[in-house]
Design a protein around this motif. Sequence first.
Motif, PDB file in Angstrom:
ATOM      1  N   THR A  86     -47.767  57.368  12.791  1.00  0.00           N
ATOM      2  CA  THR A  86     -46.547  58.164  12.714  1.00  0.00           C
ATOM      3  C   THR A  86     -45.822  58.022  11.383  1.00  0.00           C
ATOM      4  OG1 THR A  86     -46.298  57.763  15.090  1.00  0.00           O
ATOM      5  CG2 THR A  86     -44.403  58.693  13.942  1.00  0.00           C
ATOM      6  N   VAL A 130     -42.630  62.621  20.328  1.00  0.00           N
ATOM      7  CA  VAL A 130     -42.721  62.810  18.890  1.00  0.00           C
ATOM      8  C   VAL A 130     -43.999  63.555  18.565  1.00  0.00           C
ATOM      9  CG1 VAL A 130     -42.864  61.669  16.641  1.00  0.00           C
ATOM     10  CG2 VAL A 130     -41.384  60.725  18.438  1.00  0.00           C
ATOM     11  N   THR A 160     -44.523  63.998   8.675  1.00  0.00           N
ATOM     12  CA  THR A 160     -43.488  64.884   9.178  1.00  0.00           C
ATOM     13  C   THR A 160     -43.611  64.979  10.695  1.00  0.00           C
ATOM     14  OG1 THR A 160     -43.501  66.170   7.139  1.00  0.00           O
ATOM     15  CG2 THR A 160     -42.542  67.223   9.091  1.00  0.00           C
ATOM     16  N   VAL A 161     -42.502  64.781  11.370  1.00  0.00           N
ATOM     17  CA  VAL A 161     -42.519  64.763  12.826  1.00  0.00           C
ATOM     18  C   VAL A 161     -41.461  65.708  13.374  1.00  0.00           C
ATOM     19  CG1 VAL A 161     -43.335  62.372  12.874  1.00  0.00           C
ATOM     20  CG2 VAL A 161     -40.870  62.839  12.997  1.00  0.00           C
ATOM     21  N   ALA A 194     -40.927  60.554   9.301  1.00  0.00           N
ATOM     22  CA  ALA A 194     -40.778  59.250   9.945  1.00  0.00           C
ATOM     23  C   ALA A 194     -40.887  58.179   8.870  1.00  0.00           C
ATOM     24  CB  ALA A 194     -41.846  59.051  11.009  1.00  0.00           C
ATOM     25  N   GLU A 195     -39.762  57.534   8.557  1.00  0.00           N
ATOM     26  CA  GLU A 195     -39.731  56.606   7.427  1.00  0.00           C
ATOM     27  C   GLU A 195     -40.014  55.168   7.819  1.00  0.00           C
ATOM     28  OE1 GLU A 195     -36.202  56.839   5.103  1.00  0.00           O
ATOM     29  OE2 GLU A 195     -36.792  58.727   4.147  1.00  0.00           O
ATOM     30  N   VAL A 222     -36.041  58.598  11.316  1.00  0.00           N
ATOM     31  CA  VAL A 222     -36.532  59.884  10.826  1.00  0.00           C
ATOM     32  C   VAL A 222     -35.486  60.484   9.890  1.00  0.00           C
ATOM     33  CG1 VAL A 222     -37.279  62.200  11.479  1.00  0.00           C
ATOM     34  CG2 VAL A 222     -37.834  60.254  12.963  1.00  0.00           C
ATOM     35  N   ASP A 242     -34.202  63.742   7.970  1.00  0.00           N
ATOM     36  CA  ASP A 242     -34.355  65.193   8.001  1.00  0.00           C
ATOM     37  C   ASP A 242     -34.261  65.781   6.596  1.00  0.00           C
ATOM     38  OD1 ASP A 242     -31.663  65.558   7.279  1.00  0.00           O
ATOM     39  OD2 ASP A 242     -31.002  65.826   9.346  1.00  0.00           O
TER      40      ASP A 242
END
Length: 327
Positions: free
Chosen positions: A280, A323, A284-285, A297-298, A308, A310
């Motif tokens: 993950t 997710v 991009t999630v 998802a950092e 996360v 945006d």
Amino acid sequence: MAVDADQLTEELLVSLLAEAPEEYLGADAICGKLGLPKAVVFRQIEQLRSKGYRIDARPVRGYRLLEVPDRLTALELSPLLVTEEFGRTIHSFEAIESTNDQARALAEDGAAQGELVIAEVQTRGRGRRGRVWHSAPGKNLTFSLVLRPRLPPARAPEITLAAGVALCEVLREAAFDARIKWPNDLWIADRKVAGILTETASDEGGLRYAVLGIGLNVNTSQFPPDLETIATSLMLARGEAIPRVFLLAAILERLELWLSRLETAGLAETLQRCRSWSATLGRTVLVDARPPIAGVAEAIDDSGALLVRDPAGVLHRVTAGDVGLAE
């Protein structure tokens, strides 16, 4: 669950033969260890053969276990276990509505830590949010464990993370490139191979019990049309069938280890593995929340939440939810 004398003797006999699978075990040695006459041992071996066990017999040399049938009962599993509690009581079913529901009923009746419910077929198996879990008969692993965790209710979600690490570790040691898709799925090559569902019961005294349900696609070769592009199995990943009972024994051992670590040492080591094996992080999630969250998802923070960011640069802390990963 009561065990009759013949079943216990069969389990002990399989255990003896499984200890040295490449060697023959003499009849005198078997009789001495089991405390039984040769006639009884011979009868038990014939009974095992009638149940699908391949046992070679050689004059003077004795007996050697060549193959264990692909079943998931106590007779096959118990001799392989090295756990202290997990799987030591086994409730096996050819078909059942839901292993989690059965485990919950057992827990309410006082079932002990580690009692195992396993089924070849679930007619109403489910994943998160009530989704149906598809599993072909005799192909996969679908099981649930009764847990009596020494954790406060607020830490119950950590059980899912620790279980994911345990399952991922077993698969990676078997040379599968398994990854954890936060918070409760395992993926191989960006396709789902396993799901984890943890359900709990609490009261004013704290967490009464948890039921840990796992579905793992092992030897499925085909999926329904709506799943064939998003699901996979160990057999599809490797190109050959996997012995389910040996795999289950290894999984139970690691689950017991990682859930014990969770209670005694906290979440830190589990999180380290979650981050290292993540499918993950960095992607991009889309989080199914209210409102939905889209972004990159950092990180996974020290409580196990997903962070996360945006497109506007806002960092969202996600503690639960589905997710989805971008292509």
